[in-house]
Design a protein around this motif. Structure first.
Motif, PDB file in Angstrom:
ATOM      1  N   ASN A   1       0.822  -1.212   0.000  1.00 54.68           N
ATOM      2  CA  ASN A   1       0.000   0.000   0.000  1.00 54.68           C
ATOM      3  C   ASN A   1       0.855   1.261   0.000  1.00 54.68           C
ATOM      4  N   LYS A   2       1.946   1.256   0.750  1.00 54.63           N
ATOM      5  CA  LYS A   2       2.844   2.412   0.763  1.00 54.63           C
ATOM      6  C   LYS A   2       3.523   2.574  -0.603  1.00 54.63           C
ATOM      7  N   ASN A   3       3.837   1.453  -1.242  1.00 58.62           N
ATOM      8  CA  ASN A   3       4.460   1.515  -2.560  1.00 58.62           C
ATOM      9  C   ASN A   3       3.498   2.097  -3.595  1.00 58.62           C
ATOM     10  N   CYS A   4       2.220   1.779  -3.469  1.00 59.55           N
ATOM     11  CA  CYS A   4       1.229   2.361  -4.375  1.00 59.55           C
ATOM     12  C   CYS A   4       1.187   3.879  -4.205  1.00 59.55           C
ATOM     13  N   GLU A   5       1.272   4.346  -2.962  1.00 61.27           N
ATOM     14  CA  GLU A   5       1.305   5.791  -2.730  1.00 61.27           C
ATOM     15  C   GLU A   5       2.512   6.422  -3.429  1.00 61.27           C
ATOM     16  N   SER A   6       3.619   5.694  -3.435  1.00 57.63           N
ATOM     17  CA  SER A   6       4.831   6.211  -4.078  1.00 57.63           C
ATOM     18  C   SER A   6       4.694   6.304  -5.587  1.00 57.63           C
ATOM     19  N   ILE A   7       3.827   5.479  -6.178  1.00 57.08           N
ATOM     20  CA  ILE A   7       3.591   5.588  -7.625  1.00 57.08           C
ATOM     21  C   ILE A   7       3.028   6.969  -7.939  1.00 57.08           C
ATOM     22  N   GLY A   8       2.024   7.382  -7.168  1.00 60.93           N
ATOM     23  CA  GLY A   8       1.441   8.704  -7.370  1.00 60.93           C
ATOM     24  C   GLY A   8       2.438   9.809  -7.103  1.00 60.93           C
ATOM     25  N   MET A   9       3.214   9.666  -6.036  1.00 63.60           N
ATOM     26  CA  MET A   9       4.213  10.680  -5.711  1.00 63.60           C
ATOM     27  C   MET A   9       5.285  10.747  -6.790  1.00 63.60           C
ATOM     28  N   GLY A  10       5.617   9.606  -7.384  1.00 60.40           N
ATOM     29  CA  GLY A  10       6.645   9.574  -8.411  1.00 60.40           C
ATOM     30  C   GLY A  10       6.293  10.438  -9.610  1.00 60.40           C
ATOM     31  N   ILE A  11       5.008  10.499  -9.952  1.00 60.47           N
ATOM     32  CA  ILE A  11       4.574  11.354 -11.061  1.00 60.47           C
ATOM     33  C   ILE A  11       4.866  12.813 -10.732  1.00 60.47           C
ATOM     34  N   PHE A  12       4.471  13.225  -9.527  1.00 59.59           N
ATOM     35  CA  PHE A  12       4.697  14.614  -9.108  1.00 59.59           C
ATOM     36  C   PHE A  12       6.192  14.911  -8.949  1.00 59.59           C
ATOM     37  N   GLU A  13       6.938  13.938  -8.427  1.00 54.46           N
ATOM     38  CA  GLU A  13       8.368  14.156  -8.206  1.00 54.46           C
ATOM     39  C   GLU A  13       9.124  14.316  -9.519  1.00 54.46           C
ATOM     40  N   THR A  14       8.650  13.666 -10.569  1.00 60.02           N
ATOM     41  CA  THR A  14       9.237  13.878 -11.890  1.00 60.02           C
ATOM     42  C   THR A  14       8.998  15.319 -12.336  1.00 60.02           C
ATOM     43  N   GLY A  15       7.766  15.798 -12.147  1.00 54.86           N
ATOM     44  CA  GLY A  15       7.468  17.185 -12.486  1.00 54.86           C
ATOM     45  C   GLY A  15       8.259  18.163 -11.647  1.00 54.86           C
ATOM     46  N   MET A  16       8.431  17.867 -10.372  1.00 56.99           N
ATOM     47  CA  MET A  16       9.236  18.724  -9.503  1.00 56.99           C
ATOM     48  C   MET A  16      10.675  18.806 -10.008  1.00 56.99           C
ATOM     49  N   ALA A  17      11.220  17.655 -10.406  1.00 53.60           N
ATOM     50  CA  ALA A  17      12.608  17.615 -10.894  1.00 53.60           C
ATOM     51  C   ALA A  17      12.768  18.423 -12.174  1.00 53.60           C
ATOM     52  N   TRP A  18      11.783  18.355 -13.051  1.00 51.36           N
ATOM     53  CA  TRP A  18      11.877  19.023 -14.346  1.00 51.36           C
ATOM     54  C   TRP A  18      11.565  20.514 -14.270  1.00 51.36           C
ATOM     55  N   PHE A  19      10.654  20.905 -13.376  1.00 48.29           N
ATOM     56  CA  PHE A  19      10.111  22.259 -13.435  1.00 48.29           C
ATOM     57  C   PHE A  19      10.403  23.144 -12.225  1.00 48.29           C
ATOM     58  N   TRP A  20      10.763  22.567 -11.093  1.00 51.35           N
ATOM     59  CA  TRP A  20      11.043  23.403  -9.930  1.00 51.35           C
ATOM     60  C   TRP A  20      12.339  24.186 -10.126  1.00 51.35           C
ATOM     61  N   SER A  21      12.406  25.348  -9.493  1.00 52.02           N
ATOM     62  CA  SER A  21      13.634  26.136  -9.509  1.00 52.02           C
ATOM     63  C   SER A  21      14.679  25.487  -8.602  1.00 52.02           C
ATOM     64  N   GLU A  22      15.917  25.862  -8.808  1.00 51.83           N
ATOM     65  CA  GLU A  22      16.998  25.359  -7.954  1.00 51.83           C
ATOM     66  C   GLU A  22      16.754  25.727  -6.491  1.00 51.83           C
ATOM     67  N   HIS A  23      16.283  26.931  -6.256  1.00 52.46           N
ATOM     68  CA  HIS A  23      16.024  27.381  -4.887  1.00 52.46           C
ATOM     69  C   HIS A  23      14.982  26.502  -4.208  1.00 52.46           C
ATOM     70  N   ARG A  24      13.927  26.184  -4.935  1.00 54.86           N
ATOM     71  CA  ARG A  24      12.863  25.380  -4.323  1.00 54.86           C
ATOM     72  C   ARG A  24      13.316  23.947  -4.078  1.00 54.86           C
ATOM     73  N   ILE A  25      14.086  23.394  -4.998  1.00 53.64           N
ATOM     74  CA  ILE A  25      14.627  22.046  -4.793  1.00 53.64           C
ATOM     75  C   ILE A  25      15.456  22.014  -3.506  1.00 53.64           C
ATOM     76  N   LYS A  26      16.365  22.959  -3.371  1.00 51.40           N
ATOM     77  CA  LYS A  26      17.240  22.989  -2.189  1.00 51.40           C
ATOM     78  C   LYS A  26      16.445  23.158  -0.896  1.00 51.40           C
ATOM     79  N   ARG A  27      15.368  23.910  -0.968  1.00 51.13           N
ATOM     80  CA  ARG A  27      14.575  24.183   0.233  1.00 51.13           C
ATOM     81  C   ARG A  27      14.002  22.908   0.849  1.00 51.13           C
ATOM     82  N   TRP A  28      13.662  21.939  -0.002  1.00 52.85           N
ATOM     83  CA  TRP A  28      12.995  20.733   0.483  1.00 52.85           C
ATOM     84  C   TRP A  28      13.928  19.535   0.620  1.00 52.85           C
ATOM     85  N   PHE A  29      15.242  19.760   0.450  1.00 50.55           N
ATOM     86  CA  PHE A  29      16.206  18.669   0.576  1.00 50.55           C
ATOM     87  C   PHE A  29      17.188  18.925   1.708  1.00 50.55           C
ATOM     88  N   LYS A  30      17.533  17.865   2.420  1.00 53.03           N
ATOM     89  CA  LYS A  30      18.715  17.900   3.266  1.00 53.03           C
ATOM     90  C   LYS A  30      19.673  16.839   2.728  1.00 53.03           C
TER      91      LYS A  30
END
Length: 307
Positions: A80-109
């Motif tokens: 069930n958790k893996n299924c949730e990750s399928i949905g998140m993976g779609i958004f995370e691809t968009g985040m990787a392609w379209f987010w600014s460098e500043h926003r990426i850094k803000r949400w990563f440690k």
């Protein structure tokens, strides 16, 4: 070698309109605050199990094969958790392609960056061992921001998606190499570059050996890692970008150099150890790994399909 792609006006043909609609929708959605993205992604992921029935069977089967000691309830929870990750993976691809460098850094440690820096000080190439997590695109983006390297990929069959994928990855990396371009990878490593390489999939009988992976005794595993290491003698540095709970962001974990721990006398010995590394990394976030691929589709002669 693939550098920044040029837009092709054929991408405006009606046959690509549905792709443009999907990409445009994704672009708009990833403008939302991350907690909302997390909410939407996990909810969409829960719905996928009612539609992607063949993939759901593959996920369940892979979990059964790899983790036979888990109880039925534990396997269901991981599924069930893996299924949730399928949905998140779609958004995370968009985040990787379209987010600014500043926003990426803000949400990563980031942990373990020194494991790459110390190696580079010795003018040594780095074979960055990645895995097929749903965070794959996002992990490549943050790595490129903090320390640009060279990505290894399989060209997408859809030319528009291939253009978008390449353009997105080259926002923060030097270039892309086709996964079949072994000479290009060796040259880059000998020149002291960072080369992102994923040896965790089943690429068929050719250039593979059968060695254990989790509880599967004969998993077809590429010898590409052996060839690259034997010739270029790079550092071997595993990493994972994992999603943190409760929508608080992501963590990039860069593990210590494994070069001196992994024997390279024979390809069998080395790939056995590489698969152990793969196991260790997957267990850092097993719910976020792409279990929907038929990892064990290639069998030794005479063995029946595991699916």
């Amino acid at each position: 070698m693939k550098k920044l792609p040029v837009f092709n006006y054929s991408f405006l043909h009606p046959r690509f309109w549905f792709v443009w609609l999907g990409i445009g929708t994704l672009y708009i959605l990833v403008l939302l605050p991350y907690p909302i993205i997390h909410y939407l992604g996990t909810r969409i992921g829960r719905i996928t199990k009612y539609f992607m029935l063949n993939r759901m069977h593959i996920i369940r089967r892979n979990l059964e094969l790899c983790f036979p000691n888990l109880s039925n309830q534990e396997q269901r929870d991981l599924f069930n958790k893996n299924c949730e990750s399928i949905g998140m993976g779609i958004f995370e691809t968009g985040m990787a392609w379209f987010w600014s460098e500043h926003r990426i850094k803000r949400w990563f440690k980031i942990s373990g960056l020194n494991n790459i820096i110390q190696t580079q000080k010795k003018n040594k190439g780095v074979l960055l061992i990645g895995m097929h997590f749903f965070t794959l695109e996002l992990g490549a983006r943050i790595l490129g921001i903090i320390n640009p390297g060279i990505g290894v990929y399989r060209p997408n069959n859809n030319p528009l998606l291939d253009w978008l994928q390449t353009k997105g990855r080259l926002r923060s990396n030097k270039m892309m190499l086709d996964r079949t371009d072994i000479k290009g990878m060796i040259k880059a490593l000998k020149n002291g570059e960072i080369v992102w390489y994923a040896p965790d999939h089943d690429y068929g009988h050719k250039n593979s050996v059968f060695v254990p992976l989790f509880a599967v005794s004969n998993a077809a595993s590429t010898i590409g890692t052996y060839i690259l290491t034997k010739i270029a003698k790079p550092a071997i540095v595993p990493f994972v970008a994992r999603r943190l709970p409760n929508a608080i962001g992501y963590e990039l974990l860069i593990l210590p150099n494994k070069q001196n721990e992994i024997p390279i006398e024979t390809n069998i010995d080395m790939i056995k150890h590489i698969n152990k590394v793969i196991e260790q990394v997957i267990l850092l976030a097993p719910d976020q790994y792409m279990w929907l691929h038929r990892r064990f589709k290639t069998r030794p002669p005479g063995e029946p399909s595991l699916y």
